[in-house]
Design a protein around this motif. Structure first.
Motif, PDB file in Angstrom:
ATOM      1  N   ARG A 173       0.837  -1.206   0.000  1.00  0.00           N
ATOM      2  CA  ARG A 173       0.000   0.000   0.000  1.00  0.00           C
ATOM      3  C   ARG A 173       0.874   1.260   0.000  1.00  0.00           C
ATOM      4  N   ALA A 174       1.915   1.257   0.821  1.00  0.00           N
ATOM      5  CA  ALA A 174       2.828   2.403   0.870  1.00  0.00           C
ATOM      6  C   ALA A 174       3.532   2.599  -0.460  1.00  0.00           C
ATOM      7  N   GLN A 175       3.892   1.501  -1.112  1.00  0.00           N
ATOM      8  CA  GLN A 175       4.536   1.551  -2.414  1.00  0.00           C
ATOM      9  C   GLN A 175       3.604   2.191  -3.446  1.00  0.00           C
ATOM     10  N   ILE A 176       2.344   1.825  -3.400  1.00  0.00           N
ATOM     11  CA  ILE A 176       1.363   2.381  -4.339  1.00  0.00           C
ATOM     12  C   ILE A 176       1.136   3.865  -4.071  1.00  0.00           C
ATOM     13  N   VAL A 177       1.063   4.238  -2.803  1.00  0.00           N
ATOM     14  CA  VAL A 177       0.887   5.652  -2.444  1.00  0.00           C
ATOM     15  C   VAL A 177       2.069   6.470  -2.957  1.00  0.00           C
ATOM     16  N   THR A 178       3.285   5.977  -2.744  1.00  0.00           N
ATOM     17  CA  THR A 178       4.479   6.682  -3.215  1.00  0.00           C
ATOM     18  C   THR A 178       4.470   6.822  -4.737  1.00  0.00           C
ATOM     19  N   ALA A 179       4.105   5.755  -5.427  1.00  0.00           N
ATOM     20  CA  ALA A 179       4.045   5.804  -6.891  1.00  0.00           C
ATOM     21  C   ALA A 179       2.981   6.791  -7.361  1.00  0.00           C
ATOM     22  N   THR A 180       1.886   6.874  -6.636  1.00  0.00           N
ATOM     23  CA  THR A 180       0.819   7.820  -6.989  1.00  0.00           C
ATOM     24  C   THR A 180       1.299   9.252  -6.838  1.00  0.00           C
ATOM     25  N   ILE A 181       1.979   9.536  -5.727  1.00  0.00           N
ATOM     26  CA  ILE A 181       2.528  10.879  -5.507  1.00  0.00           C
ATOM     27  C   ILE A 181       3.486  11.244  -6.630  1.00  0.00           C
ATOM     28  N   GLU A 182       4.383  10.343  -6.975  1.00  0.00           N
ATOM     29  CA  GLU A 182       5.374  10.616  -8.024  1.00  0.00           C
ATOM     30  C   GLU A 182       4.717  10.790  -9.386  1.00  0.00           C
ATOM     31  N   ILE A 217      -6.423   8.439  -3.202  1.00  0.00           N
ATOM     32  CA  ILE A 217      -6.049   9.852  -3.092  1.00  0.00           C
ATOM     33  C   ILE A 217      -6.145  10.312  -1.637  1.00  0.00           C
ATOM     34  N   GLY A 218      -7.131   9.796  -0.906  1.00  0.00           N
ATOM     35  CA  GLY A 218      -7.222  10.115   0.518  1.00  0.00           C
ATOM     36  C   GLY A 218      -5.975   9.691   1.263  1.00  0.00           C
ATOM     37  N   GLN A 219      -5.434   8.516   0.934  1.00  0.00           N
ATOM     38  CA  GLN A 219      -4.212   8.036   1.577  1.00  0.00           C
ATOM     39  C   GLN A 219      -2.995   8.857   1.147  1.00  0.00           C
ATOM     40  N   VAL A 220      -3.004   9.316  -0.090  1.00  0.00           N
ATOM     41  CA  VAL A 220      -1.936  10.196  -0.570  1.00  0.00           C
ATOM     42  C   VAL A 220      -1.926  11.491   0.238  1.00  0.00           C
ATOM     43  N   ILE A 221      -3.097  12.097   0.418  1.00  0.00           N
ATOM     44  CA  ILE A 221      -3.199  13.337   1.193  1.00  0.00           C
ATOM     45  C   ILE A 221      -2.739  13.097   2.629  1.00  0.00           C
ATOM     46  N   THR A 222      -3.173  11.980   3.216  1.00  0.00           N
ATOM     47  CA  THR A 222      -2.772  11.645   4.586  1.00  0.00           C
ATOM     48  C   THR A 222      -1.259  11.499   4.688  1.00  0.00           C
ATOM     49  N   ALA A 223      -0.653  10.841   3.702  1.00  0.00           N
ATOM     50  CA  ALA A 223       0.795  10.640   3.723  1.00  0.00           C
ATOM     51  C   ALA A 223       1.549  11.959   3.617  1.00  0.00           C
ATOM     52  N   ILE A 224       1.131  12.812   2.703  1.00  0.00           N
ATOM     53  CA  ILE A 224       1.825  14.084   2.496  1.00  0.00           C
ATOM     54  C   ILE A 224       1.707  14.971   3.725  1.00  0.00           C
ATOM     55  N   SER A 273      10.373  23.010   0.593  1.00  0.00           N
ATOM     56  CA  SER A 273      11.599  23.049  -0.188  1.00  0.00           C
ATOM     57  C   SER A 273      12.179  21.659  -0.405  1.00  0.00           C
ATOM     58  N   GLU A 274      12.109  20.813   0.639  1.00  0.00           N
ATOM     59  CA  GLU A 274      12.730  19.487   0.578  1.00  0.00           C
ATOM     60  C   GLU A 274      11.809  18.419  -0.004  1.00  0.00           C
ATOM     61  N   HIS A 275      10.536  18.730  -0.180  1.00  0.00           N
ATOM     62  CA  HIS A 275       9.571  17.755  -0.699  1.00  0.00           C
ATOM     63  C   HIS A 275       8.763  18.380  -1.836  1.00  0.00           C
ATOM     64  N   ARG A 276       9.455  18.882  -2.816  1.00  0.00           N
ATOM     65  CA  ARG A 276       8.791  19.625  -3.888  1.00  0.00           C
ATOM     66  C   ARG A 276       7.848  18.742  -4.699  1.00  0.00           C
ATOM     67  N   GLY A 277       8.269  17.510  -4.961  1.00  0.00           N
ATOM     68  CA  GLY A 277       7.413  16.614  -5.721  1.00  0.00           C
ATOM     69  C   GLY A 277       6.111  16.338  -4.999  1.00  0.00           C
ATOM     70  N   ALA A 278       6.202  16.042  -3.703  1.00  0.00           N
ATOM     71  CA  ALA A 278       5.006  15.757  -2.914  1.00  0.00           C
ATOM     72  C   ALA A 278       4.093  16.973  -2.849  1.00  0.00           C
ATOM     73  N   MET A 279       4.685  18.155  -2.689  1.00  0.00           N
ATOM     74  CA  MET A 279       3.867  19.350  -2.606  1.00  0.00           C
ATOM     75  C   MET A 279       3.254  19.711  -3.958  1.00  0.00           C
ATOM     76  N   ARG A 280       3.959  19.374  -5.037  1.00  0.00           N
ATOM     77  CA  ARG A 280       3.367  19.580  -6.371  1.00  0.00           C
ATOM     78  C   ARG A 280       2.164  18.655  -6.549  1.00  0.00           C
TER      79      ARG A 280
END
Length: 201
Positions: A15-24, A62-69, A103-110
């Protein structure tokens, strides 16, 4: 018949792997282009069915993505704010730590910005509507109250001040979209100085 999910450590890792891939994927291609097929490919999955097995549709994913970020952001900021002994120090840490995390998590914030602008869940509660929830200001209002009650901060409307501080910070991801080379150290210095003077007695 509903498939019973596996709650093992292996399943949690997937699940964490999928969330990370979704963010990227969202960060690179945008929300509207982040199909299950593209997410599965980035995650190294053999089929999109593996996403559907672990998440009950895109809304939950997407809910899990928001929670992770925002979970990561909250933990990062909380550690730095709580380390401060004074309201002024805590307010400066609040501002600087948020800028530092962005600044350090630009991809996640994008990705978070893309979701904010485009996500339309089935229940109708968009990220935009969630951002308008005034309870999100409560932690900052409590910090300002601490400063006023200690005598370090002047009298002012805490809701107005909290809104001004938070919205100045919320605009940073949009600034980076327009100006990726913006000096975030200078941004943090300026905001910390502006609001230090704004709350001072």
């Amino acid at each position: 018949m509903q498939v019973r999910r596996d709650d093992s450590i292996t399943s949690s890792a997937r699940r964490a792997q999928i969330v990370t891939a979704t963010i990227e994927t969202i960060a690179e291609l945008g929300y509207t282009q982040a199909s299950f097929a593209r997410i599965a490919k980035r995650a190294g999955l053999s089929s999109t069915r593996l996403i559907s097995y672990h998440f009950d549709g895109k809304d939950e994913l997407i809910g899990q993505v928001i929670t992770a970020i925002y979970g990561g952001l909250s933990a990062f900021m909380t550690e730095r704010v709580r380390a401060q002994a004074t309201p002024g120090g805590a307010l400066e840490a609040y501002i600087r730590s948020l800028v530092e995390y962005i600044s350090e998590h630009r991809g996640a914030m994008r990705a978070a910005t893309e979701i904010f602008l485009n996500f339309r869940p089935e229940d109708g509660t968009t990220a935009r509507q969630a951002a308008m929830d005034l309870s999100a200001l409560s932690h900052l209002e409590r910090l300002l109250q601490w400063g006023q009650e200690s005598g370090e901060f002047r009298a002012f409307n805490r809701r107005v001040m909290a809104m001004a501080i938070q919205r100045a910070l919320d605009g940073l991801p949009f600034l980076l979209e327009a100006d990726p080379d913006a000096d975030l150290g200078d941004y943090a210095d300026e905001l910390a100085g502006i609001f230090s003077r704004a709350v001072a007695r």
